[in-house]
Scaffold this active site. Structure first.
Site, PDB file in Angstrom:
ATOM      1  CG  HIS A 184      -2.105  -0.757   1.266  1.00  0.00           C
ATOM      2  ND1 HIS A 184      -2.520  -1.490   2.364  1.00  0.00           N
ATOM      3  CD2 HIS A 184      -3.055  -0.944   0.317  1.00  0.00           C
ATOM      4  CE1 HIS A 184      -3.662  -2.087   2.086  1.00  0.00           C
ATOM      5  NE2 HIS A 184      -4.007  -1.780   0.845  1.00  0.00           N
ATOM      6  CB  CYS A 285      -2.587   0.197   8.654  1.00  0.00           C
ATOM      7  SG  CYS A 285      -1.225  -0.044   7.536  1.00  0.00           S
TER       8      CYS A 285
HETATM    9  N1  ARG Z   1      -3.930  -7.331   6.449  1.00  0.00           N
HETATM   10  C1  ARG Z   1      -4.301  -6.091   5.838  1.00  0.00           C
HETATM   11  C2  ARG Z   1      -4.297  -6.247   4.326  1.00  0.00           C
HETATM   12  O1  ARG Z   1      -3.429  -6.906   3.829  1.00  0.00           O
HETATM   13  C3  ARG Z   1      -3.396  -5.004   6.265  1.00  0.00           C
HETATM   14  C4  ARG Z   1      -3.808  -3.644   5.754  1.00  0.00           C
HETATM   15  C5  ARG Z   1      -2.857  -2.558   6.077  1.00  0.00           C
HETATM   16  N2  ARG Z   1      -3.409  -1.302   5.772  1.00  0.00           N
HETATM   17  C6  ARG Z   1      -2.754  -0.259   5.238  1.00  0.00           C
HETATM   18  N3  ARG Z   1      -3.366   0.868   5.147  1.00  0.00           N
HETATM   19  N4  ARG Z   1      -1.572  -0.377   4.738  1.00  0.00           N
HETATM   20  O2  ARG Z   1      -5.139  -5.723   3.636  1.00  0.00           O
END
Ligand code: ARG
Length: 293
Positions: A184, A285
């Site tokens: 991300h 996150c």
């Molecule tokens: N386990 C989640 C996923 O893979 C983690 C999300 C992390 N969020 C972020 N904004 N980077 O989607």
């Protein structure tokens, strides 16, 4: 009046760093009541490694309470059983001026979160826009001044960059992520100044190696004063941080980044979310910015 001696004396000491101003923030968070890792959708997740939900809640609570101590406002969304990743509310939408663009998750495991976030936005007075394209909210869209920085490569698709431009009528700059650990945009880049005067560039920090060459070039041109973060600080999710313009909440492991922030006059505050890192998420996150409404 300054004599030549005093002038020499002043230039020999470090320049005083301009005072950074904290801006009031409003955030949406979700208590990790149902947190666990029982599927793998990013390289950090290891379903065979045990998780400690009580520890996740306690760590999350510290972040939550810190925001309140700093004078910010925190709204809460009810955690849904069966959605262990809902604690990562950054993926729950993207908001500007009272309008919320709802996510369409890439992986099936998270798709049931979208209606809950959409309902929350509607109930809280946001002009709520349902997406057609796959996008993961503020995980991949970050507002830097007037411009939306938009990540792609692993989750949000390129077409969502067109869609987000239409929804908010803002310039959108596409950045391509290339390292699966930084899937991300908010794992590789952080906006340090949430509020900037017109015509000013927002301060940002980023991990150059997380981006393809063309994107590194764009970042260099647009943000020549950015903090370039070292690989070892990036690898401990140092960039997954939240800033109010003065206080920057970062992982205690990102010691090099901490120093860089101090040199620039920011006030880094360390919060350990080691348990939530087992799901591949950190401070940012767990924090969705609510702008307007
Ligand atoms: N386990 C989640 C996923 O893979 C983690 C999300 C992390 N969020 C972020 N904004 N980077 O989607």
């Amino acid at each position: 009046m300054s004599t030549p001696e005093t002038a020499t004396a002043t230039t020999s000491v470090a320049e005083p760093v301009e005072a950074r101003v904290a801006h009031h923030r409003r955030y949406l968070m979700c208590k990790p009541t149902h947190f666990t890792v029982d599927y793998k959708i990013n390289p950090w997740m290891e379903p065979t490694t045990p998780t400690d939900t009580a520890k996740a809640v306690a760590q999350w609570q510290k972040l939550h309470d810190l925001y309140l101590e700093l004078g910010h406002e925190v709204e809460l969304i009810e955690p849904l059983p069966g959605y262990p990743d809902m604690v990562y509310t950054a993926n729950g939408g993207f908001t500007i001026d009272g309008r919320a663009y709802v996510p369409e998750f890439f992986y099936e495991q998270r798709q049931g979160e979208s209606p809950a976030f959409a309902d929350w936005f509607r109930a809280n007075g946001f002009d709520t826009v349902m997406p057609k394209e796959i996008n993961e909210g503020e995980g991949d869209f970050l507002l830097a001044g007037d411009v939306i920085l938009a990540g792609t490569g692993f989750r949000s698709v390129g077409d969502s960059h067109r869609e987000v431009r239409e929804v908010f009528d803002r310039e959108v700059v596409t950045l391509t992520l290339v390292d699966p650990r930084f899937y991300h945009l908010d794992t590789a880049l952080t906006v340090l100044d949430p509020v900037v005067e017109e015509g000013q560039t927002a301060g940002i920090a980023y991990l150059p190696n997380a981006f393809d060459e063309a994107s590194q070039q764009i970042l260099q041109e647009r943000f020549p004063d950015a903090i370039l973060v070292a690989d070892e600080d990036g690898a401990v999710f140092g960039l997954n941080s939240a800033s109010d313009g003065r206080n920057v909440i970062i992982s205690p492991r990102a010691t090099g980044f901490e120093k860089q922030l101090r040199e620039r006059g920011y006030n880094p505050i360390m919060v350990d979310l080691s348990e939530l890192l087992l799901g591949g998420g950190g401070i940012k996150c767990c924090t969705l910015e609510l702008r307007g409404a």
